[in-house]
Design a protein around this motif. Sequence first.
Motif, short mmCIF file in Angstrom:
data_model
loop_
_atom_site.label_atom_id
_atom_site.label_comp_id
_atom_site.label_asym_id
_atom_site.label_seq_id
_atom_site.Cartn_x
_atom_site.Cartn_y
_atom_site.Cartn_z
N SER B 94 0.99 -1.35 -0.02
CA SER B 94 0.02 0.00 -0.03
C SER B 94 0.92 1.19 -0.09
N THR B 103 -5.69 1.33 0.52
CA THR B 103 -5.80 0.22 -0.08
C THR B 103 -4.76 -0.73 -0.14
N GLN B 104 -4.87 -1.82 0.34
CA GLN B 104 -3.89 -2.90 0.00
C GLN B 104 -4.18 -3.70 -1.24
N TYR B 105 -3.04 -3.75 -1.96
CA TYR B 105 -2.96 -4.56 -3.11
C TYR B 105 -2.14 -5.83 -3.00
N PHE B 106 -2.89 -7.10 -3.34
CA PHE B 106 -2.29 -8.28 -2.96
C PHE B 106 -1.43 -9.06 -4.28
#
Lengths: 114, 115
Positions: B94, B103-106
């Motif tokens: 993030s 927002t966290q992106y995986f």
Amino acid sequence: AQSVTQPDIHITVSEGASLELRCNYSYGATPYLFWYVQSPGQGLQLLLKYFSGDTLVQGIKGFEAEFKRSQSSFNLRKPSVHWSDAAEYFCAVHLIQGAQKLVFGQGTRLTINP
Amino acid sequence: DAGVTQSPTHLIKTRGQQVTLRCSPKSGHDTVSWYQQALGQGPQFIFQYYEEEERQRGNFPDRFSGHQFPNYSSELNVNALLLGDSALYLCASSPLGGRRLNTQYFGPGTRLTVL
């Protein structure tokens, strides 16, 4: 303690039918809510998020979700599902105390009948 | 623009061994979080790194440790592996670690199997 509940472990719908996946949360403060989708053997893809403002949020792939504070819910909907929507869906709450930690529900596995 | 990348994709170890998993964050992101996803479960937060320091930790033993490098990439180390450590390990990145909400992106994850 903060928690997220997805009451349905597995849902099966026919292609072209409407879909609603349920999510309830327990969190004392204003929640920040997310829906992620995970295809088999893959990581998580963000579908949509709610931070504030309009309680109906639009996401990718035709998904939408509605935040209802009175019901502590953030249900995911799609008017017409496609076979490619078959996947695992996770609802998550973002905790704002301290670090950016996500608390996830256990997930709902969606199967699409042709 | 590359997303979050993780290596290796799959890993098989035996009990008692040690393992290192690697993560490169999305371009422009400076914060990395690690999650463990057991089969049939939602991801569980392990810890988060920002400015090369562990900022917060979930309910995991000290056998789980990590590191963040100056280029923001990160490693997850697990010592004395147990059968119960078998899981998909997800890295999320993030931006703007100083801000509380992002927002966290995986990444795609690393599948660890302990025999």
